[in-house]
Design an enzyme around this catalytic site. Structure first.
Site, PDB file in Angstrom:
ATOM      1  N   ASP A  60      38.288  -6.212  13.956  1.00  0.00           N
ATOM      2  CA  ASP A  60      39.371  -7.181  14.119  1.00  0.00           C
ATOM      3  C   ASP A  60      39.020  -8.507  13.424  1.00  0.00           C
ATOM      4  O   ASP A  60      37.975  -9.087  13.651  1.00  0.00           O
ATOM      5  CB  ASP A  60      39.578  -7.420  15.623  1.00  0.00           C
ATOM      6  CG  ASP A  60      40.966  -7.906  15.971  1.00  0.00           C
ATOM      7  OD1 ASP A  60      41.506  -8.716  15.201  1.00  0.00           O
ATOM      8  OD2 ASP A  60      41.495  -7.493  17.019  1.00  0.00           O
ATOM      9  N   ASP A 103      37.353 -11.023  16.404  1.00  0.00           N
ATOM     10  CA  ASP A 103      38.606 -11.777  16.388  1.00  0.00           C
ATOM     11  C   ASP A 103      38.530 -12.973  17.338  1.00  0.00           C
ATOM     12  O   ASP A 103      38.916 -14.088  16.985  1.00  0.00           O
ATOM     13  CB  ASP A 103      39.772 -10.870  16.781  1.00  0.00           C
ATOM     14  CG  ASP A 103      41.125 -11.558  16.653  1.00  0.00           C
ATOM     15  OD1 ASP A 103      41.498 -11.934  15.532  1.00  0.00           O
ATOM     16  OD2 ASP A 103      41.803 -11.720  17.685  1.00  0.00           O
ATOM     17  N   LYS A 152      40.664  -4.734  23.425  1.00  0.00           N
ATOM     18  CA  LYS A 152      42.092  -5.040  23.507  1.00  0.00           C
ATOM     19  C   LYS A 152      42.892  -3.780  23.797  1.00  0.00           C
ATOM     20  O   LYS A 152      42.655  -2.738  23.182  1.00  0.00           O
ATOM     21  CB  LYS A 152      42.592  -5.645  22.193  1.00  0.00           C
ATOM     22  CG  LYS A 152      42.012  -6.994  21.842  1.00  0.00           C
ATOM     23  CD  LYS A 152      42.623  -7.509  20.543  1.00  0.00           C
ATOM     24  CE  LYS A 152      42.074  -8.868  20.151  1.00  0.00           C
ATOM     25  NZ  LYS A 152      42.660  -9.363  18.879  1.00  0.00           N
ATOM     26  N   ASP A 153      43.863  -3.897  24.690  1.00  0.00           N
ATOM     27  CA  ASP A 153      44.713  -2.736  24.969  1.00  0.00           C
ATOM     28  C   ASP A 153      45.401  -2.240  23.696  1.00  0.00           C
ATOM     29  O   ASP A 153      45.408  -1.047  23.395  1.00  0.00           O
ATOM     30  CB  ASP A 153      45.739  -3.049  26.064  1.00  0.00           C
ATOM     31  CG  ASP A 153      46.492  -4.349  25.848  1.00  0.00           C
ATOM     32  OD1 ASP A 153      47.029  -4.569  24.759  1.00  0.00           O
ATOM     33  OD2 ASP A 153      46.544  -5.173  26.792  1.00  0.00           O
ATOM     34  N   ARG A 154      45.981  -3.161  22.913  1.00  0.00           N
ATOM     35  CA  ARG A 154      46.709  -2.766  21.701  1.00  0.00           C
ATOM     36  C   ARG A 154      45.790  -2.172  20.644  1.00  0.00           C
ATOM     37  O   ARG A 154      46.210  -1.336  19.842  1.00  0.00           O
ATOM     38  CB  ARG A 154      47.484  -3.949  21.125  1.00  0.00           C
ATOM     39  CG  ARG A 154      46.667  -5.201  20.827  1.00  0.00           C
ATOM     40  CD  ARG A 154      47.592  -6.354  20.440  1.00  0.00           C
ATOM     41  NE  ARG A 154      46.885  -7.603  20.124  1.00  0.00           N
ATOM     42  CZ  ARG A 154      46.557  -8.537  20.992  1.00  0.00           C
ATOM     43  NH1 ARG A 154      46.875  -8.357  22.279  1.00  0.00           N
ATOM     44  NH2 ARG A 154      45.941  -9.647  20.615  1.00  0.00           N
ATOM     45  N   HIS A 162      43.560  -7.447   9.956  1.00  0.00           N
ATOM     46  CA  HIS A 162      43.972  -8.652   9.244  1.00  0.00           C
ATOM     47  C   HIS A 162      42.731  -9.453   8.916  1.00  0.00           C
ATOM     48  O   HIS A 162      41.621  -9.110   9.363  1.00  0.00           O
ATOM     49  CB  HIS A 162      44.938  -9.506  10.086  1.00  0.00           C
ATOM     50  CG  HIS A 162      44.405  -9.849  11.445  1.00  0.00           C
ATOM     51  ND1 HIS A 162      43.397 -10.778  11.646  1.00  0.00           N
ATOM     52  CD2 HIS A 162      44.707  -9.356  12.679  1.00  0.00           C
ATOM     53  CE1 HIS A 162      43.120 -10.851  12.933  1.00  0.00           C
ATOM     54  NE2 HIS A 162      43.896  -9.994  13.596  1.00  0.00           N
ATOM     55  N   HIS A 198      45.728 -16.366  11.902  1.00  0.00           N
ATOM     56  CA  HIS A 198      46.124 -15.510  10.781  1.00  0.00           C
ATOM     57  C   HIS A 198      47.605 -15.202  10.916  1.00  0.00           C
ATOM     58  O   HIS A 198      48.242 -15.588  11.893  1.00  0.00           O
ATOM     59  CB  HIS A 198      45.308 -14.213  10.806  1.00  0.00           C
ATOM     60  CG  HIS A 198      45.255 -13.596  12.180  1.00  0.00           C
ATOM     61  ND1 HIS A 198      46.226 -12.748  12.670  1.00  0.00           N
ATOM     62  CD2 HIS A 198      44.368 -13.765  13.198  1.00  0.00           C
ATOM     63  CE1 HIS A 198      45.929 -12.402  13.909  1.00  0.00           C
ATOM     64  NE2 HIS A 198      44.808 -13.009  14.266  1.00  0.00           N
ATOM     65  N   HIS A 207      38.724 -16.829  16.134  1.00  0.00           N
ATOM     66  CA  HIS A 207      39.761 -17.743  16.624  1.00  0.00           C
ATOM     67  C   HIS A 207      39.150 -19.014  17.208  1.00  0.00           C
ATOM     68  O   HIS A 207      39.713 -20.098  17.067  1.00  0.00           O
ATOM     69  CB  HIS A 207      40.616 -17.059  17.686  1.00  0.00           C
ATOM     70  CG  HIS A 207      41.713 -16.210  17.130  1.00  0.00           C
ATOM     71  ND1 HIS A 207      42.754 -16.735  16.399  1.00  0.00           N
ATOM     72  CD2 HIS A 207      41.941 -14.869  17.196  1.00  0.00           C
ATOM     73  CE1 HIS A 207      43.567 -15.751  16.038  1.00  0.00           C
ATOM     74  NE2 HIS A 207      43.096 -14.614  16.499  1.00  0.00           N
ATOM     75  N   THR A 261      47.429  -8.503  14.846  1.00  0.00           N
ATOM     76  CA  THR A 261      46.599  -7.398  15.329  1.00  0.00           C
ATOM     77  C   THR A 261      47.387  -6.116  15.591  1.00  0.00           C
ATOM     78  O   THR A 261      47.024  -5.051  15.103  1.00  0.00           O
ATOM     79  CB  THR A 261      45.865  -7.818  16.621  1.00  0.00           C
ATOM     80  OG1 THR A 261      44.949  -8.873  16.298  1.00  0.00           O
ATOM     81  CG2 THR A 261      45.095  -6.662  17.228  1.00  0.00           C
TER      82      THR A 261
END
Length: 554
Positions: A48, A313, A171-173, A361, A494, A317, A89
């Site tokens: 990520d 990620d 992350k769930d996604r 990304h 991003h 951030h 994401t």
């Protein structure tokens, strides 16, 4: 107590690959021309927020067996881009695995506003399921909002569901979307409890091996280490100084500097593990456990493990791509990957598994860093613009709160209110676009219903088109100037079409892959198409990618 001690010993033994007996892996069985040849296991590895240049920025400090091994033993499509915007994401994970774009697969952001439901929607939300593994709402998730199949779904279909597919991510996604609709399991991290969980979309209770692992509260063991640099801090010459005002501080810190006092969070704030390199370590540990416990690669059918390392990620951030924290995170991830690859060599057999590395990304440089080095960049906030526009539209067109919301660089209008007022919608949108163009930080703005006739440069127009879903997207889209983004003064984000956000790694290694590189332009959507070609299975239902023939024709 004895059971937990035995489990902890087993876990530590699994992850200390150096202590494992180095068996000579069995070579892949030769098959006749009439037998379909596939690898035992496919691993999708998405890092990520990994900018493409990270492959080489820290190359000289990487170990021989991690990122460097992938570059030297694998095939790298060096010029791989994301073909849509915004670059977020959920969109990235969906597009890698569907071989499609948000316009088709429906995942247009991490969140979006649904004009029909008249509320915000989270990409993986599903209130029809229940959390499995904790008593929180973190498990009310499924892939139902993704409108097409994934390469993982197609593998299940191609083998009459004999192939096993599992997704793992903090992350769930990052777990759910790659694993697809028909996955055997997807596991993600509940920061509220420190446990790995799932939902009833997949199962009604966690497997015993994961329940036992959760009891170990491994996050606390990592918190106890604090976070200091892997090497002497003065050797981090690819980064800025440690103390920068444009880097974010964690709770309990006076400055954003090493060592970071993670002991403060043990037993209290399990979510903080995500913002450290230990989050990636724990993710890859769980991947090894899943391979072992679920016997992935041992069924006779090709299995698929989709892994997303998300801590990169969170660190990016908070601190930005030029921080010592970012460099240290990638150097630590490199060591984790070396151990992971060694484990695969021993467990599955070198040459018996196929792995690809990519990213969802990239990331922009922090505006404060850019200003410090006399480079262009800045911040943009659309809230004052919306407030001013709504006032002007009410005065001029008699429509109250015409702009409902803004998300993913898009303005959503209240169509019904505009219709009821018998107002000129085209005139309202024209006023909005001209106002946006006057704002510092905005390069251009466009009416999404008239995108084809706009004067935008073709690459930007195509990226917006690929990101536009008629059912879920907004009405007006604005494009920020280079290295401008919406956010605070610390850390990065991003979402743009620019190369710093859209140029990503794409490296294949292992089964049927010969070392090599290509600088021909390829796209994120080509990954699923390439896997389909190599595995001799159907492309996902919305796939628009093309196989990377420089790899498949070797």
């Amino acid at each position: 107590m004895m059971k937990r001690f035995i489990l902890l010993f087993t876990v530590l033994a699994l992850f200390s690959t150096g202590s494992m007996a180095q068996k000579k892996p069995a070579p892949a069985k030769k098959t006749s021309s009439t037998t379909l040849n596939r690898p035992k296991l496919v691993i999708g590895l998405v890092v990520d927020q990994m900018r493409w240049d990270y492959l080489y920025r820290y190359y000289n400090r990487y170990s021989e067996g991690g990122f460097k091994r992938m570059v030297n033993e694998g095939f790298s499509a060096e010029n791989t881009f994301i073909p849509y915007t915004p670059t977020y994401t959920a969109c990235g994970h969906s597009s890698i695995y569907t071989g499609s774009v948000p316009a088709i697969n429906g995942i247009i952001g991490n969140d979006w506003y649904d004009p029909q439901l008249k509320r915000g929607v989270y990409c993986a939300e599903d209130t029809t399921v229940k959390t499995v593994g904790s008593d929180t709402r973190a498990g009310l998730m499924s892939p139902k909002n993704m409108l097409t199949t994934t390469i993982t779904d197609e593998l299940r279909l191609a083998t009459n569901f004999k192939s096993k597919v599992i997704g793992i991510s903090l992350k769930d996604r990052g777990s759910i979307l790659p694993a697809g609709h028909s996955a055997n399991a997807a596991y993600w991290y509940d920061g509220g409890t420190g446990d790995w969980i799932t939902s009833t979309h997949y199962m009604t209770q966690l497997p015993t091996w994961l329940t036992d692992y959760n009891k170990l509260k491994m996050a606390d063991k990592y918190f106890d280490k604090n976070w200091n640099t892997l090497y002497p801090i003065e050797t981090y010459n690819q980064s800025t100084a440690d103390d920068k005002e444009y880097e974010g501080k964690s709770r309990g810190e006076q400055t954003p500097t090493f060592p970071h006092p993670f002991k403060l969070y043990a037993g209290k704030n399990y979510d903080m593990i995500k913002s450290s390199p230990y989050g990636n370590t724990m993710t890859l540990e769980l991947a090894k456990l899943a391979i072992n416990a679920e016997k992935l690669g041992q069924s006779g059918s090709t299995d698929f493990l989709a892994v997303s390392c998300s801590a990169t990620d969170y660190v990016g951030h908070q601190y930005g791509p030029n921080s010592i924290e970012a460099e240290d995170t990638y150097l630590r991830l490199d060591q984790d990957l070396e151990q992971f690859f060694n484990y695969l060599d021993t467990k599955i057999g070198k040459g018996n598994y196929l792995i690809f590395l990519s990213a969802d990304h990239g990331a922009a440089h922090v505006p404060g860093f850019m200003a410090e080095n006399k480079l262009p960049g800045g911040l943009f906030n659309d809230s004052p613009v919306i407030k001013s526009l709504n006032t002007t539209i009410e005065e001029k067109f008699k429509v109250k709160k015409a702009i409902i919301t803004s998300t993913n660089s898009q303005f959503y209008f209240n169509h019904q209110a505009i219709k009821d007022a018998n107002a000129d919608f085209d005139a309202i949108k024209s006023l909005t676009i001209e106002t946006l163009k006057e704002q510092d930080g905005i390069m251009d703005a466009v009416d999404l219903s008239k995108l084809a006739s706009s004067t935008l440069p073709e690459p930007i127009k195509k990226a917006i088109t690929n990101g536009y879903n008629a059912r879920r997207s907004g009405d007006v889209y604005y494009i920020l100037k280079s290295n401008y983004f919406e956010g605070g003064k610390t850390g990065t984000t991003h979402g743009a079409w620019f190369p710093y956000d859209s140029h990503i790694p794409c490296v294949f290694m292992g089964w049927n892959v010969k070392p090599g590189k290509t600088n021909k332009t390829h796209y994120m959507t080509d990954i699923a198409a390439t896997l389909a070609a190599m595995l001799h299975i159907q492309m996902p239902s919305g796939c628009i990618g093309e196989p990377i023939t420089e790899l498949t024709h070797q």
